[in-house]
Scaffold this motif. Structure first.
Motif, PDB file in Angstrom:
ATOM      1  N   GLU A 151      -7.090  -3.635   6.327  1.00 35.01           N
ATOM      2  CA  GLU A 151      -6.851  -4.712   7.288  1.00 35.01           C
ATOM      3  C   GLU A 151      -7.977  -5.748   7.224  1.00 35.01           C
ATOM      4  N   GLU A 152      -7.644  -6.923   6.698  1.00 36.26           N
ATOM      5  CA  GLU A 152      -8.579  -8.043   6.602  1.00 36.26           C
ATOM      6  C   GLU A 152      -9.879  -7.677   5.879  1.00 36.26           C
ATOM      7  N   VAL A 153      -9.776  -6.849   4.874  1.00 35.09           N
ATOM      8  CA  VAL A 153     -10.931  -6.559   4.016  1.00 35.09           C
ATOM      9  C   VAL A 153     -11.137  -7.784   3.126  1.00 35.09           C
ATOM     10  N   ARG A 154     -12.291  -8.402   3.238  1.00 35.43           N
ATOM     11  CA  ARG A 154     -12.514  -9.696   2.590  1.00 35.43           C
ATOM     12  C   ARG A 154     -13.378  -9.627   1.336  1.00 35.43           C
ATOM     13  N   LEU A 191      -1.285   2.411  -9.567  1.00 37.81           N
ATOM     14  CA  LEU A 191      -0.589   2.784  -8.328  1.00 37.81           C
ATOM     15  C   LEU A 191      -0.054   1.534  -7.639  1.00 37.81           C
ATOM     16  N   PRO A 192       0.992   1.688  -6.820  1.00 39.44           N
ATOM     17  CA  PRO A 192       1.563   0.523  -6.140  1.00 39.44           C
ATOM     18  C   PRO A 192       0.580  -0.091  -5.150  1.00 39.44           C
ATOM     19  N   VAL A 193       0.524  -1.417  -5.126  1.00 38.81           N
ATOM     20  CA  VAL A 193      -0.308  -2.134  -4.165  1.00 38.81           C
ATOM     21  C   VAL A 193       0.528  -3.229  -3.526  1.00 38.81           C
ATOM     22  N   ALA A 194       0.663  -3.193  -2.203  1.00 36.17           N
ATOM     23  CA  ALA A 194       1.388  -4.225  -1.457  1.00 36.17           C
ATOM     24  C   ALA A 194       0.379  -5.182  -0.840  1.00 36.17           C
ATOM     25  N   VAL A 195       0.764  -6.449  -0.731  1.00 34.54           N
ATOM     26  CA  VAL A 195      -0.155  -7.460  -0.202  1.00 34.54           C
ATOM     27  C   VAL A 195       0.528  -8.290   0.885  1.00 34.54           C
ATOM     28  N   ASP A 196      -0.312  -9.018   1.651  1.00 35.31           N
ATOM     29  CA  ASP A 196       0.168  -9.952   2.679  1.00 35.31           C
ATOM     30  C   ASP A 196       1.086  -9.277   3.691  1.00 35.31           C
ATOM     31  N   ALA A 197       0.797  -8.050   4.034  1.00 39.36           N
ATOM     32  CA  ALA A 197       1.648  -7.306   4.963  1.00 39.36           C
ATOM     33  C   ALA A 197       1.134  -7.444   6.398  1.00 39.36           C
ATOM     34  N   ASP A 198       2.032  -7.210   7.351  1.00 39.39           N
ATOM     35  CA  ASP A 198       1.674  -7.226   8.767  1.00 39.39           C
ATOM     36  C   ASP A 198       1.269  -5.817   9.192  1.00 39.39           C
ATOM     37  N   LEU A 199       0.124  -5.695   9.859  1.00 34.96           N
ATOM     38  CA  LEU A 199      -0.411  -4.381  10.178  1.00 34.96           C
ATOM     39  C   LEU A 199       0.537  -3.572  11.060  1.00 34.96           C
ATOM     40  N   ALA A 200       1.034  -4.166  12.134  1.00 37.10           N
ATOM     41  CA  ALA A 200       1.918  -3.429  13.046  1.00 37.10           C
ATOM     42  C   ALA A 200       3.167  -2.946  12.325  1.00 37.10           C
ATOM     43  N   ASP A 201       3.708  -3.785  11.444  1.00 34.19           N
ATOM     44  CA  ASP A 201       4.897  -3.391  10.685  1.00 34.19           C
ATOM     45  C   ASP A 201       4.586  -2.235   9.750  1.00 34.19           C
ATOM     46  N   VAL A 202       3.450  -2.307   9.080  1.00 32.79           N
ATOM     47  CA  VAL A 202       3.063  -1.246   8.139  1.00 32.79           C
ATOM     48  C   VAL A 202       2.861   0.074   8.865  1.00 32.79           C
ATOM     49  N   LEU A 203       2.174   0.036   9.998  1.00 33.80           N
ATOM     50  CA  LEU A 203       1.928   1.274  10.742  1.00 33.80           C
ATOM     51  C   LEU A 203       3.232   1.852  11.295  1.00 33.80           C
ATOM     52  N   GLY A 204       4.151   0.978  11.691  1.00 37.07           N
ATOM     53  CA  GLY A 204       5.459   1.457  12.139  1.00 37.07           C
ATOM     54  C   GLY A 204       6.199   2.164  11.028  1.00 37.07           C
ATOM     55  N   ARG A 205       6.178   1.589   9.856  1.00 40.31           N
ATOM     56  CA  ARG A 205       6.833   2.201   8.695  1.00 40.31           C
ATOM     57  C   ARG A 205       6.148   3.520   8.320  1.00 40.31           C
ATOM     58  N   ASP A 238      -6.896   5.432  -6.208  1.00 43.52           N
ATOM     59  CA  ASP A 238      -6.308   5.902  -7.454  1.00 43.52           C
ATOM     60  C   ASP A 238      -6.929   7.239  -7.868  1.00 43.52           C
ATOM     61  N   ALA A 239      -8.248   7.310  -7.815  1.00 37.82           N
ATOM     62  CA  ALA A 239      -8.943   8.528  -8.215  1.00 37.82           C
ATOM     63  C   ALA A 239      -8.597   9.707  -7.312  1.00 37.82           C
ATOM     64  N   ALA A 240      -8.384   9.432  -6.027  1.00 33.94           N
ATOM     65  CA  ALA A 240      -8.071  10.498  -5.072  1.00 33.94           C
ATOM     66  C   ALA A 240      -6.597  10.890  -5.103  1.00 33.94           C
ATOM     67  N   GLY A 241      -5.817  10.231  -5.943  1.00 37.68           N
ATOM     68  CA  GLY A 241      -4.401  10.571  -6.047  1.00 37.68           C
ATOM     69  C   GLY A 241      -3.538   9.982  -4.954  1.00 37.68           C
ATOM     70  N   ALA A 242      -4.007   8.903  -4.318  1.00 40.03           N
ATOM     71  CA  ALA A 242      -3.211   8.250  -3.283  1.00 40.03           C
ATOM     72  C   ALA A 242      -1.934   7.672  -3.886  1.00 40.03           C
ATOM     73  N   ASP A 243      -0.933   7.512  -3.036  1.00 37.42           N
ATOM     74  CA  ASP A 243       0.364   7.015  -3.496  1.00 37.42           C
ATOM     75  C   ASP A 243       0.453   5.498  -3.492  1.00 37.42           C
ATOM     76  N   ALA A 244      -0.382   4.834  -2.696  1.00 39.13           N
ATOM     77  CA  ALA A 244      -0.308   3.376  -2.623  1.00 39.13           C
ATOM     78  C   ALA A 244      -1.478   2.836  -1.822  1.00 39.13           C
ATOM     79  N   VAL A 245      -1.697   1.523  -1.955  1.00 40.30           N
ATOM     80  CA  VAL A 245      -2.656   0.770  -1.143  1.00 40.30           C
ATOM     81  C   VAL A 245      -1.915  -0.424  -0.577  1.00 40.30           C
ATOM     82  N   VAL A 246      -2.186  -0.758   0.686  1.00 37.83           N
ATOM     83  CA  VAL A 246      -1.536  -1.900   1.327  1.00 37.83           C
ATOM     84  C   VAL A 246      -2.606  -2.823   1.900  1.00 37.83           C
ATOM     85  N   PHE A 247      -2.557  -4.100   1.534  1.00 36.60           N
ATOM     86  CA  PHE A 247      -3.454  -5.108   2.085  1.00 36.60           C
ATOM     87  C   PHE A 247      -2.742  -5.800   3.241  1.00 36.60           C
TER      88      PHE A 247
END
Length: 267
Positions: free
Chosen positions: A120-123, A168-182, A136-145
């Motif tokens: 979240e807003e990592v700049r 690994l999949p990386v999503a960008v420009d996402a809304d935090l509340a929407d991501v946490l809901g999903r 990636d190294a820890a075997g995570a399934d995805a990263v979301v910005f």
């Protein structure tokens, strides 16, 4: 061989170091033999152009072989041309132009992930890229910005991932509340990393890390706001046992992601 550092073609590649050019073209810069090798191994269809000095290609014959196997031509350039194209002061002999390939948020959760990182807003480009690499190294399934985060295709971010951007999949420009809901709909527990939280060791001992987890990391300067922390299931802090004033965001994120990775594999 390209020899003129001021040619329109060289300038077009160099412009990709700037966000407006990346947004307009949908392309980004890739530098160095390791990053190019990862792109050729995992996503060769993304490479639009590949440039190298003859010396660099001689030093890295595996990259030349991978490019040939993928049907990608390597265009020779002079050292001066490569320096003009690259974002780094001392490029390592290779520059590629790639298509951007962000993952849709819905696709991140469609496959039933067990571990994801939400930024979240990592700049800071170095932090962002290092967290992608750690995930990636820890075997995570995805990263979301989420929020106003740094551009994933910023050259410094791409370099900091050391090729993990292709793994690994990386999503960008996402809304935090929407991501946490999903995330919750997909059965993940949301853990926010913040100094106000409970000790990570306590959370581990409770078995919270054993199940599917979405780790939420905030901005380097101001962290997560209180209303954002309230969106999490638990707020967790990485304890400091020595005299350090604080811990770098990417380091703390790496610890959290690996704690989840250990818990998943031990259970």
């Amino acid at each position: 061989m390209l020899e003129n550092p001021r040619s329109p073609r060289v300038r077009a590649v160099a412009k990709l170091a700037k966000k407006p050019a990346r947004q307009e073209s949908g392309l980004f810069l890739l530098e160095g033999p390791q990053a190019v090798a990862e792109a050729l191994a995992f996503r060769p269809e993304l490479l639009v152009e590949l440039f190298a000095t003859p010396t660099a290609l001689e030093r890295h014959p595996a990259v030349a072989d991978a490019a040939r196997d993928a049907g990608i031509d390597v265009e020779f350039v002079t050292e001066a041309v490569l320096e003009s194209m690259a974002d780094t002061v001392t490029p390592q002999g290779f520059v590629a132009v790639c298509r951007q390939f962000p993952t849709a948020v819905r696709d991140v959760f469609a496959s039933g992930p067990r571990l994801i990182a939400i930024l979240e807003e990592v700049r800071d480009p170095g932090n962002a890229g290092t967290i992608v690499r750690a995930a990636d190294a820890a075997g995570a399934d995805a990263v979301v910005f989420t929020g106003r985060a740094v551009d994933l295709y910023n050259p410094k971010v791409v370099r900091s991932t050391t090729g993990s951007i292709f793994h690994l999949p990386v999503a960008v420009d996402a809304d935090l509340a929407d991501v946490l809901g999903r995330a919750r709909e997909a059965g993940l527990t949301v853990l926010a990393a913040d100094v106000k939280g409970v000790d990570l060791l306590e959370v581990r001992q409770e078995g919270v890390l054993d199940g599917p987890t979405a780790w939420l990391f905030g901005n380097e300067a101001h962290g997560l706001a209180d209303e954002q922390l309230e969106l999490a299931d638990r707020v967790v802090t990485v304890p400091i046992y020595g005299h350090a004033e604080s811990m770098n965001l990417a380091t703390a994120a790496s610890v959290c992601l690996y704690e989840s990775a250990f818990a998943h594999r031990s259970s």
